[in-house]
Design a protein around this motif. Structure first.
Motif, PDB file in Angstrom:
ATOM      1  N   ASN A 182       8.577  -6.759  -2.209  1.00 42.86           N
ATOM      2  CA  ASN A 182       8.938  -5.343  -2.312  1.00 42.86           C
ATOM      3  C   ASN A 182       7.784  -4.408  -1.942  1.00 42.86           C
ATOM      4  N   GLY A 183       6.542  -4.774  -2.308  1.00 43.81           N
ATOM      5  CA  GLY A 183       5.334  -4.017  -1.986  1.00 43.81           C
ATOM      6  C   GLY A 183       5.494  -2.517  -2.181  1.00 43.81           C
ATOM      7  N   PRO A 184       4.492  -1.719  -1.779  1.00 43.00           N
ATOM      8  CA  PRO A 184       3.126  -2.168  -1.529  1.00 43.00           C
ATOM      9  C   PRO A 184       2.425  -2.593  -2.830  1.00 43.00           C
ATOM     10  N   VAL A 185       1.487  -3.531  -2.677  1.00 42.92           N
ATOM     11  CA  VAL A 185       0.823  -4.119  -3.850  1.00 42.92           C
ATOM     12  C   VAL A 185      -0.697  -3.916  -3.763  1.00 42.92           C
ATOM     13  N   GLY A 186      -1.274  -3.428  -4.838  1.00 40.02           N
ATOM     14  CA  GLY A 186      -2.731  -3.378  -4.941  1.00 40.02           C
ATOM     15  C   GLY A 186      -3.225  -4.750  -5.374  1.00 40.02           C
ATOM     16  N   ARG A 191      -6.102 -13.403   2.500  1.00 38.31           N
ATOM     17  CA  ARG A 191      -4.974 -13.703   3.396  1.00 38.31           C
ATOM     18  C   ARG A 191      -3.655 -13.199   2.811  1.00 38.31           C
ATOM     19  N   LEU A 192      -3.501 -13.383   1.505  1.00 35.70           N
ATOM     20  CA  LEU A 192      -2.271 -12.905   0.854  1.00 35.70           C
ATOM     21  C   LEU A 192      -2.119 -11.395   1.065  1.00 35.70           C
ATOM     22  N   ALA A 193      -3.226 -10.650   0.858  1.00 35.86           N
ATOM     23  CA  ALA A 193      -3.149  -9.189   1.012  1.00 35.86           C
ATOM     24  C   ALA A 193      -2.881  -8.805   2.469  1.00 35.86           C
ATOM     25  N   VAL A 194      -3.590  -9.439   3.385  1.00 37.22           N
ATOM     26  CA  VAL A 194      -3.450  -9.060   4.806  1.00 37.22           C
ATOM     27  C   VAL A 194      -2.056  -9.410   5.330  1.00 37.22           C
ATOM     28  N   GLU A 195      -1.605 -10.633   5.080  1.00 32.93           N
ATOM     29  CA  GLU A 195      -0.324 -11.092   5.637  1.00 32.93           C
ATOM     30  C   GLU A 195       0.865 -10.338   5.041  1.00 32.93           C
ATOM     31  N   THR A 196       0.689  -9.751   3.851  1.00 35.76           N
ATOM     32  CA  THR A 196       1.799  -8.997   3.256  1.00 35.76           C
ATOM     33  C   THR A 196       1.636  -7.490   3.496  1.00 35.76           C
ATOM     34  N   GLY A 197       0.695  -7.128   4.370  1.00 36.23           N
ATOM     35  CA  GLY A 197       0.521  -5.712   4.727  1.00 36.23           C
ATOM     36  C   GLY A 197      -0.197  -4.897   3.667  1.00 36.23           C
ATOM     37  N   ASN A 198      -0.921  -5.572   2.779  1.00 38.92           N
ATOM     38  CA  ASN A 198      -1.566  -4.850   1.680  1.00 38.92           C
ATOM     39  C   ASN A 198      -3.088  -4.762   1.796  1.00 38.92           C
ATOM     40  N   GLU A 199      -3.618  -4.990   2.979  1.00 40.02           N
ATOM     41  CA  GLU A 199      -5.084  -4.933   3.125  1.00 40.02           C
ATOM     42  C   GLU A 199      -5.673  -3.572   2.710  1.00 40.02           C
ATOM     43  N   PRO A 200      -4.975  -2.440   2.959  1.00 38.67           N
ATOM     44  CA  PRO A 200      -5.567  -1.156   2.515  1.00 38.67           C
ATOM     45  C   PRO A 200      -5.710  -1.064   0.997  1.00 38.67           C
TER      46      PRO A 200
END
Ligand code: MGD
Ligand code: MGD
Ligand code: SF4
Ligand code: MO
Length: 558
Positions: free
Chosen positions: A247-251, A273-282
């Protein structure tokens, strides 16, 4: 007077020093964009009181300690250095103060012939290496980014204890409607803020992150059965985490505890990798260098020794002297007993605010006044903020000592005035280069042995323990299940032992720990011995960090 605290703590708090009657001082927090109420932590006043204690300096003559003032001990130090010309000297600078000005020590010591610096640190090195490998840099996004997420997943950062301003910010974010999931093998004080607490098996966050990526269809990680088996996370918790990332976005906030294992770098890389691949790198946070926006101190060419080899190098006789500034390795580094023996076998010089367990092994001890006696500048290693301060007290300081030594040794050290120091370098940006990696596991549990975890306690910082808190929570936390199996009751005396050493303390039965795990707060004496007497000097997979939590011990009643 506006001041800041330069201790090894992510907050880097700014505060006002208010002078009251009879020379009393008070500290008042100032308002911050991330905290609803201005405050300073309780440790601050204790640091002040503790650092005012008059501890005499000393040097050693014909095997006897001669007490003296700081400048006289510094003169004795310079004479020893001149006598030792042609020998090798090991230099360690620790986390007593992380202020920018402490770099003056590096500039001076690098010019001393035969001086070796230490590569790596006992603190955040392994996770920093993971970020550098993955992103080319170790930086944090602005904290405000967290306002755009719906859930914050915290992988082992005990914010309530170790970063009170981050905790205050989490409270505000929660009021704004964010959900918080807290993942930690220990049920810490930070659980209080979590909507959901997940007790993970130690060192298995990489397995969990890789598994989540698999379940989200973003990679070939372990399947549900393997994740549950390896990480101890339940099916319900796994479903919750999968839905959260869907569902994101996730900190994603990563603490330092999970990198103190032999697979620590791998763990942090999987979380990345989990953060980047799920679009949560920011929204991915670890920490940044506290001096990253200041110009680096120039140093002369010098030797370097890997942190994991220090004791072997000392044992081999390669070094004739060790110089330790603002660190207490006898208490804070693994293999304390070996440290004590080796430091006593060579010339040891300690520069500290206190006569520490390390200073006990010294030939020369120079007492300095600490952070209230020195102008300085520094950044927070969580928030993107920097602070500066003038000097508050005039006691003999590290900078006074460096100046005196540089004159005695005829070295050039250019100490800038605080008004000329600005955080003017731009923060670097992450580049993406996530190479495929394997999943590594921590050291396997050993039959009949307990994993010993040694995290931070609320009332003191590393080995800087105010006398009044020496006995607070000075126990071995043991699970109810283990207390039944091994027939322990609260308050029983307990011995922890392994091939490296032993420690004696009292039992406290607690749901802080799961079966098979013991918790003893780090870096202070137990009834007999202390935690690092049981911990081996072993590197993490970054090659420059220490795997403190991959330690196994046996227990017995005494
Ligand atoms: N009061 C106080 N504050 C401090 C300090 C102190 O001594 N006392 N020390 C300061 C210093 S030097 C540092 S580096 C920072 C450290 O600050 P933090 O990043 O909070 O690091 P730790 O306290 O080492 O560990 C945080 C949590 O990680 C958990 N943990 C351990 N192993 C794992 C694991 O495998 N997985 C997960 N998910 N969690 C795990 C621990 O149980 C612990 O609760 O705090 C600073 N602040
Ligand atoms: N078992 C176990 N051990 C650990 C950890 C763990 O989790 N488990 N955590 C590790 C971590 S994260 C860290 S950062 C290290 C910390 O290890 P150290 O760097 O040894 O940290 P401190 O105990 O804070 O020691 C700093 C010393 O500096 C002194 N000091 C304070 N202010 C000043 C100053 O202004 N000038 C000078 N010259 N001295 C000053 C203090 O009195 C103290 O003796 O410990 C590590 N040790
Ligand atoms: S929270 Fe950390 S930085 Fe802030 S005053 Fe306390 S020890 Fe210092
Ligand atoms: Mo640290």
């Amino acid at each position: 007077m506006r001041y800041f605290c330069s201790k090894d703590c992510p907050d880097c708090c700014e505060f006002d020093i208010v002078s009251g009657d009879g020379g009393k001082v008070e500290f008042k927090g100032i308002s911050r964009s991330y905290a609803d109420v201005p405050f300073v932590c309780t440790k601050l006043k204790d640091f002040y009181d503790r650092e005012l204690l008059e501890t005499p300096s000393f040097y050693t003559e014909s095997g006897h300690r001669v007490t003296c003032d700081g400048p006289s001990a510094t003169t004795a130090f310079s004479e020893s250095l001149l006598n030792l010309e042609g020998s090798n000297i090991l230099y360690m600078r620790g986390s007593g103060s992380l202020g920018y000005m402490m770099g003056a020590w590096d500039q001076l010591m690098s010019q001393v012939p035969g001086c070796y610096f230490i590569e790596g640190n006992p603190c955040d090195e392994t996770g920093s290496a993971a970020h550098e490998k993955d992103f080319g840099v170790c930086v944090n996004p602005p904290h405000e980014n967290l306002e755009n997420v719906s859930t914050i997943v915290i992988f082992g950062r005990n914010a309530k204890v170790t970063s009170p301003h981050l905790y205050a910010y989490l409270k505000r974010l929660k009021k704004m409607g964010k959900k918080i999931i807290y993942i930690d093998p220990i049920r810490t004080e930070t659980v209080a803020i979590a909507d959901h607490y997940i007790r993970i098996a130690p060192g298995m966050d990489g397995m969990l992150a890789a598994g989540l990526l698999n379940l989200l269809g973003k990679g070939a990680g372990p399947n549900v059965d393997k994740i549950i088996d390896k990480t101890s996370v339940t099916k319900d918790d796994l479903d919750l985490l999968t839905a959260t990332f869907e569902n994101g976005p996730v900190g994603v906030i990563t603490g330092f505890g999970l990198q103190r294992y032999t697979n620590g770098m791998n763990t942090v890389q999987w979380i990345n990798r989990l953060a980047v691949e799920t679009g949560n790198e920011p929204y991915l946070y670890y920490g940044r260098g506290s001096k990253s926006r200041f110009h680096k101190w120039a140093t002369a060419d010098h030797g370097a020794v890997n942190i994991g080899t220090i004791l072997n190098q000392l044992e081999s006789g390669f070094f004739d002297m060790m110089v330790i500034v603002g660190a207490n390795p006898v208490m804070t580094f693994p293999e304390s007993v070996r440290w004590q023996e080796l430091l006593k076998s060579i010339q040891t010089v300690v520069v500290d605010t206190h006569q520490t367990q390390t200073a006990e092994c010294a030939d020369i001890f120079v007492r300095v006044g600490g952070m209230f006696c020195q102008q300085d500048a520094q950044g927070s290693y969580f928030f993107m903020e920097e602070a500066k301060r003038e000097r508050f007290r005039d006691d003999y300081s590290d900078l006074d000592m460096v100046e005196q030594l540089s004159k005695l040794l005829n070295k050039r050290v250019s100490i800038p005035d605080i008004s000329d120091i600005e955080p003017e370098l731009p923060e670097k940006e992450r580049q993406f280069d996530l190479k495929p990696i394997a999943i590594k596991e921590p050291k396997a549990e050993q039959e009949g042995m307990f994993r010993l975890m040694t995290g931070s306690a609320y009332h003191y910082l590393n080995s800087q323990v105010p006398e009044k808190y020496m006995d607070k929570d000075n126990v071995v936390f043991l699970s109810l299940a283990d207390s039944v199996e091994f027939e322990f009751s609260n308050g029983d005396d307990i011995e922890l032992f392994n091939d490296t050493g032993r420690l004696q303390s009292t039992v406290q039965i607690s749901d802080k720990v799961a079966k098979g795990v013991l918790l003893v707060y780090k870096n202070r004496p137990s009834a007999e011995g202390w935690t690092n007497m049981l911990i081996e000097m072993a590197l993490t997979d970054s090659g420059e960090g220490l795997s403190y939590y991959d330690t196994f011990v046996r227990i017995r009643k005494i």
